[in-house]
Design a protein around this motif. Structure first.
Motif, mmCIF file in Angstrom:
data_model
loop_
_atom_site.group_PDB
_atom_site.id
_atom_site.type_symbol
_atom_site.label_atom_id
_atom_site.label_comp_id
_atom_site.label_asym_id
_atom_site.label_seq_id
_atom_site.Cartn_x
_atom_site.Cartn_y
_atom_site.Cartn_z
ATOM 1 N N GLU A 151 -1.570 -4.537 -7.142
ATOM 2 C CA GLU A 151 -2.765 -5.257 -6.700
ATOM 3 C C GLU A 151 -2.731 -6.714 -7.141
ATOM 4 O O GLU A 151 -3.175 -7.594 -6.400
ATOM 5 N N LYS B 80 2.365 1.699 -3.422
ATOM 6 C CA LYS B 80 1.332 2.162 -4.354
ATOM 7 C C LYS B 80 1.100 3.663 -4.184
ATOM 8 O O LYS B 80 0.993 4.396 -5.174
ATOM 9 N N GLU C 239 0.828 -1.208 0.000
ATOM 10 C CA GLU C 239 0.000 0.000 0.000
ATOM 11 C C GLU C 239 0.862 1.258 0.000
ATOM 12 O O GLU C 239 0.549 2.234 -0.696
#
Length: 94
Positions: free
Chosen positions: A39, A13, A10
């Motif tokens: 993902e 990202k 995360e």
């Protein structure tokens, strides 16, 4: 329970999205290629959250990119730029 693999994914990202928002046009393809791969790695990776580190995500993601480069017949210039951006994203992510 904390999941270091997921947390690192995360955070990477978020970094890539920030990089994309300020990127020159010639980097948009590479960043646009990299972001959705995160993902996919999250979905496909099999691991025990109690026995994993954030660095494990980095290694898994890098291996994933190598396999997708082959599947997508990625040009060497694009591969090189993705590698450079990946290195930058890792160093910018806490």
């Amino acid at each position: 329970m904390s999941d270091p693999f997921l947390n690192r994914a995360e955070n990477i990202k978020k970094t890539l999205l920030a990089m994309e928002s300020e990127a020159p046009d010639n980097d948009l393809f590479a960043l646009g290629y990299m972001i959705p791969q995160i993902e996919l790695v999250q979905e496909m990776a099999q691991y025990d959250p109690e026995d994993v580190t954030g660095e494990d995500f980095d290694a898994t993601y890098r291996q994933w990119l190598e396999s997708t480069f082959m599947e997508d017949a990625m040009a060497s210039d694009d591969r090189q730029r993705i590698e450079e951006l990946w290195q930058s994203a890792m160093s910018r992510t806490a």
